[in-house]
Design a protein around this motif. Structure first.
Motif, PDB file in Angstrom:
ATOM      1  N   TYR A  37       0.871  -1.226   0.143  1.00 42.04           N
ATOM      2  CA  TYR A  37       0.002   0.031  -0.038  1.00 42.04           C
ATOM      3  C   TYR A  37       0.754   1.252  -0.153  1.00 42.04           C
ATOM      4  N   GLN A  44      -4.684   9.411   2.095  1.00 35.18           N
ATOM      5  CA  GLN A  44      -5.447   8.358   1.367  1.00 35.18           C
ATOM      6  C   GLN A  44      -4.462   7.190   1.063  1.00 35.18           C
TER       7      GLN A  44
ATOM      8  N   VAL B   4     -14.683   5.040   0.912  1.00 37.24           N
ATOM      9  CA  VAL B   4     -14.923   5.057   2.155  1.00 37.24           C
ATOM     10  C   VAL B   4     -14.670   6.302   2.761  1.00 37.24           C
ATOM     11  N   PHE B  33     -13.022  -1.928   9.377  1.00 36.55           N
ATOM     12  CA  PHE B  33     -11.852  -2.124  10.525  1.00 36.55           C
ATOM     13  C   PHE B  33     -11.614  -0.506  10.958  1.00 36.55           C
ATOM     14  N   LEU B  90      -7.303   5.466  10.834  1.00 37.87           N
ATOM     15  CA  LEU B  90      -8.060   4.884   9.480  1.00 37.87           C
ATOM     16  C   LEU B  90      -8.960   3.776   9.792  1.00 37.87           C
ATOM     17  N   ARG B  94     -13.605  -4.168   3.356  1.00 39.03           N
ATOM     18  CA  ARG B  94     -13.153  -5.155   2.377  1.00 39.03           C
ATOM     19  C   ARG B  94     -14.062  -6.308   2.460  1.00 39.03           C
ATOM     20  N   GLU B  99      -8.481  -7.005  -1.302  1.00 43.65           N
ATOM     21  CA  GLU B  99      -7.552  -5.868  -0.427  1.00 43.65           C
ATOM     22  C   GLU B  99      -8.747  -5.115   0.227  1.00 43.65           C
ATOM     23  N   ALA B 100      -8.111  -4.256   1.094  1.00 45.91           N
ATOM     24  CA  ALA B 100      -8.687  -3.215   1.781  1.00 45.91           C
ATOM     25  C   ALA B 100      -8.945  -1.792   1.145  1.00 45.91           C
ATOM     26  N   PHE B 101      -9.953  -1.275   1.326  1.00 39.23           N
ATOM     27  CA  PHE B 101     -10.030   0.212   0.800  1.00 39.23           C
ATOM     28  C   PHE B 101     -10.075   1.173   2.054  1.00 39.23           C
ATOM     29  N   PHE B 102      -9.572   2.230   1.870  1.00 35.97           N
ATOM     30  CA  PHE B 102      -9.317   3.185   3.271  1.00 35.97           C
ATOM     31  C   PHE B 102      -9.696   4.307   3.138  1.00 35.97           C
ATOM     32  N   GLY B 103     -10.416   5.117   4.297  1.00 32.25           N
ATOM     33  CA  GLY B 103     -10.699   6.204   4.283  1.00 32.25           C
ATOM     34  C   GLY B 103      -9.538   7.270   4.225  1.00 32.25           C
ATOM     35  N   GLN B 104      -9.826   8.435   4.380  1.00 30.87           N
ATOM     36  CA  GLN B 104      -8.744   9.421   4.130  1.00 30.87           C
ATOM     37  C   GLN B 104      -8.316   9.733   5.700  1.00 30.87           C
ATOM     38  N   GLY B 105      -8.704   9.097   6.573  1.00 37.29           N
ATOM     39  CA  GLY B 105      -7.894   9.320   7.779  1.00 37.29           C
ATOM     40  C   GLY B 105      -8.443  10.629   8.696  1.00 37.29           C
TER      41      GLY B 105
END
Lengths: 114, 111
Positions: A37, A44, B4, B33, B90, B94, B99-105
């Motif tokens: 990643y 992001q 996300v 998560f 974060l 998924r 794979e995992a998709f993330f937010g912007q934090g």
């Protein structure tokens, strides 16, 4: 429990050079997935590349490729012709097949210098 | 385009306050998560959820709780914020074996 280790906290290269980021992991299982990643300064987190453990062929995505050595439990990321936009934190991650938990390494901060 | 979304990018809270961090995903993923990111420690899993109203502790659940009343929404709750909870949070989602998709934090500062 699975663990992921990235031994290079920081790296710095010149634009257009090739750079390799290291990742090792520890598992006694045979079926799993590995990921790299990228987290740019805007934060992001995005997927760079994915490798299934059952595949012998190393994954490639444009300038990004991996060297997957299953016996050695090593999963390094090679960035060719590096660009300024490659500057980011890079995380290696492990996912056991069928499991929920994605396990991350400590991260490598990569800086591409003009 | 998958998404996300975390409700805040920056938060400043006082010690002892109750803090809610919200996360919404639009991909109909089963798994969601919450991670905490600190320099040199990578991402550490706080809690995760594999279905509505289901949750499991991650590696560092102390001081946190979560709520998942709807499939698309996963909330992280700090019952009584402390300064050692100052961190980047974060959210990710998924599907199975993907794979995992993330937010912007969310950068949380507790003062």
């Amino acid at each position: 429990a699975q663990t992921v280790t990235q031994s290079q906290p920081e790296m710095s290269v010149q634009e257009a050079e090739t750079v390799t980021l290291s990742c090792t992991y520890d598992t006694s299982e045979n079926n799993y997935y590995l990921f790299w990643y990228k987290q740019p300064p805007s934060r992001q987190m995005i997927l760079v590349i994915r490798q299934e453990a059952y595949k012998q062929q190393n994954a490639t995505e444009n300038r990004f490729s991996v060297n997957f050595q299953k016996a050695a439990k090593s999963f390094s990321l090679k960035i060719s012709d590096s660009q300024l936009g490659d500057t980011a934190m890079y995380f290696c991650a492990f996912l056991l097949q069928g499991a929920q938990k994605l396990v991350f390494g400590q991260g490598t901060r990569l800086t591409i210098n003009p | 385009d998958v998404k996300v979304t975390q409700s805040s990018r920056y938060l400043v809270k006082r010690t002892g306050e109750k803090v809610f961090l919200e996360c919404v995903q639009d991909m109909d993923h089963e798994n969601m998560f919450w991670y905490r990111q600190d320099p040199g420690l990578g991402l550490r899993l706080i809690y995760f959820s594999y279905d509505v109203k289901m949750k499991e502790k991650g590696d560092i659940p102390e001081g946190y709780s979560v709520s998942r009343e709807k499939k698309e929404r996963f909330s992280l709750i700090l019952e009584s914020a402390s300064t050692n909870q100052t961190s980047m949070y974060l959210c990710a989602s998924r599907d199975r074996d993907s794979e995992a998709f993330f937010g912007q934090g969310t950068r949380l500062t507790v003062v």
